[in-house]
Design an enzyme around this catalytic site. Structure first.
Site, mmCIF file in Angstrom:
data_model
loop_
_atom_site.group_PDB
_atom_site.id
_atom_site.type_symbol
_atom_site.label_atom_id
_atom_site.label_comp_id
_atom_site.label_asym_id
_atom_site.label_seq_id
_atom_site.Cartn_x
_atom_site.Cartn_y
_atom_site.Cartn_z
ATOM 1 N NE ARG A 31 -2.178 -1.746 3.531
ATOM 2 C CZ ARG A 31 -2.300 -3.045 3.796
ATOM 3 N NH1 ARG A 31 -3.347 -3.902 3.310
ATOM 4 N NH2 ARG A 31 -1.610 -3.719 4.808
ATOM 5 C CG ASP A 89 7.062 2.091 -0.017
ATOM 6 O OD1 ASP A 89 7.461 1.247 -0.657
ATOM 7 O OD2 ASP A 89 6.018 1.816 0.982
ATOM 8 N N GLY A 91 15.856 -4.941 -0.699
ATOM 9 C CA GLY A 91 15.624 -5.142 -2.003
ATOM 10 C C GLY A 91 15.072 -6.498 -2.200
ATOM 11 C CB THR A 134 9.963 -6.026 -1.521
ATOM 12 O OG1 THR A 134 9.839 -6.231 -0.127
ATOM 13 C CG2 THR A 134 8.558 -6.012 -1.812
ATOM 14 C CG LEU A 135 12.200 -3.716 -6.889
ATOM 15 C CD1 LEU A 135 10.712 -3.334 -6.825
ATOM 16 C CD2 LEU A 135 13.078 -2.487 -6.687
ATOM 17 C CG ASP A 140 2.986 0.839 7.486
ATOM 18 O OD1 ASP A 140 3.834 0.484 6.679
ATOM 19 O OD2 ASP A 140 2.586 0.043 8.117
ATOM 20 N NE ARG A 169 -0.341 2.171 4.647
ATOM 21 C CZ ARG A 169 0.564 1.328 4.451
ATOM 22 N NH1 ARG A 169 1.607 1.701 3.814
ATOM 23 N NH2 ARG A 169 0.642 -0.022 4.817
HETATM 24 P P1 IMP Z 1 12.635 -4.877 1.267
HETATM 25 O O1 IMP Z 1 12.094 -5.976 0.719
HETATM 26 O O2 IMP Z 1 13.933 -4.996 2.247
HETATM 27 O O3 IMP Z 1 13.157 -3.998 0.366
HETATM 28 O O4 IMP Z 1 11.361 -3.840 1.706
HETATM 29 C C1 IMP Z 1 10.684 -2.826 1.323
HETATM 30 C C2 IMP Z 1 9.464 -2.692 1.922
HETATM 31 O O5 IMP Z 1 9.652 -2.884 3.490
HETATM 32 C C3 IMP Z 1 8.760 -1.477 1.656
HETATM 33 O O6 IMP Z 1 7.834 -1.572 0.351
HETATM 34 C C4 IMP Z 1 8.108 -0.939 2.880
HETATM 35 O O7 IMP Z 1 6.824 -1.560 2.813
HETATM 36 C C5 IMP Z 1 8.734 -1.616 4.065
HETATM 37 N N1 IMP Z 1 9.881 -0.962 4.502
HETATM 38 C C6 IMP Z 1 11.261 -0.893 4.466
HETATM 39 N N2 IMP Z 1 11.722 0.360 5.268
HETATM 40 C C7 IMP Z 1 10.679 0.985 6.000
HETATM 41 C C8 IMP Z 1 10.598 2.268 6.392
HETATM 42 O O8 IMP Z 1 11.599 2.776 6.949
HETATM 43 N N3 IMP Z 1 9.431 2.608 6.844
HETATM 44 C C9 IMP Z 1 8.125 2.098 6.406
HETATM 45 N N4 IMP Z 1 8.196 0.979 5.831
HETATM 46 C C10 IMP Z 1 9.541 0.336 5.419
HETATM 47 MG MG MG Z 2 5.895 -1.079 0.369
#
Ligand code: IMP
Ligand code: MG
Length: 184
Positions: free
Chosen positions: A45, A103, A108, A110-111, A162, A168
């Site tokens: 979201r 956002d 990395g 997730t992406l 969030d 948000r």
């Molecule tokens: P990654 O898979 O570790 O790159 O995490 C990415 C996801 O983690 C983002 O899409 C956010 O939903 C969440 N996230 C990571 N850092 C933050 C933060 O500082 N505040 C809020 N959400 C975060």
């Molecule tokens: Mg996110």
């Protein structure tokens, strides 16, 4: 939920700076995609606020679709590299120029998962536009075509991001004081 001022450490990116940067990104994307078909894929979201401002500022025709993934629970830290697709796109990306709108990129993971999944659906091109990049936290390499701001390793909220699903709506990106927010 409490008023955010109780645990705000600092405003990292004020509203005016966010808005100015979004306009710059939109101009860049509009230039790069001039005369080409474009599809924005927003990661829910957290990406919605950024998407809404970005698409309003794009001058090229484009479509939008949404996808939700989760690697984080209610807490702050990712415990595993596994990402779950909780909501998939409802339109085909085959042959489209896809721009993922995120956002923030942290580890990395997730992406990386989203890129792997979407590239299997044979888009014409697949790129990433992220508002925030917590570059020093990266654990897996991901290509970023457009980035709003590289930020330090601090937990941030607001402008789509969030804290346990709240806040948000804030128009700026703020840094949380963890000992104040997560205190019992
Ligand atoms: P990654 O898979 O570790 O790159 O995490 C990415 C996801 O983690 C983002 O899409 C956010 O939903 C969440 N996230 C990571 N850092 C933050 C933060 O500082 N505040 C809020 N959400 C975060
Ligand atoms: Mg996110």
């Amino acid at each position: 939920m409490r008023d955010y001022r109780e645990f705000l450490a600092e405003i990292l990116i004020p509203e005016a700076r966010l808005q100015a940067r979004v306009l710059e990104l939109a101009a860049e994307i509009s230039r790069d995609f001039a005369g080409r078909d474009l599809m924005l894929v927003c990661i829910l979201r957290g990406g919605v606020m950024f998407l809404a401002d970005l698409m309003r500022a794009l001058s090229v025709p484009h479509t939008v679709d949404f996808m939700a993934v989760s690697s984080y629970g209610a807490g702050v830290r990712s415990t595993t590299g596994q990402v779950r697709i909780s909501l998939d796109l409802t339109t085909s990306i085959e042959g489209r120029n896809v721009l993922i709108v995120e956002d923030i990129i942290d580890s990395g993971f997730t992406l990386a998962s989203v890129l792997e999944l979407l590239s299997a659906r044979r888009p014409q091109s697949l790129q990433v536009c992220t508002l925030l990049d917590k570059a020093e936290r990266r654990e897996t390499e991901v290509p970023i075509a457009y980035c709003g701001f590289v930020i330090p390793n601090k937990f941030v909220f607001g402008y789509g991001l969030d804290l346990d699903e709240y806040y948000r709506n804030l128009p700026f990106v703020g840094v949380v004081q963890p000992e104040k927010f997560f205190a019992p």
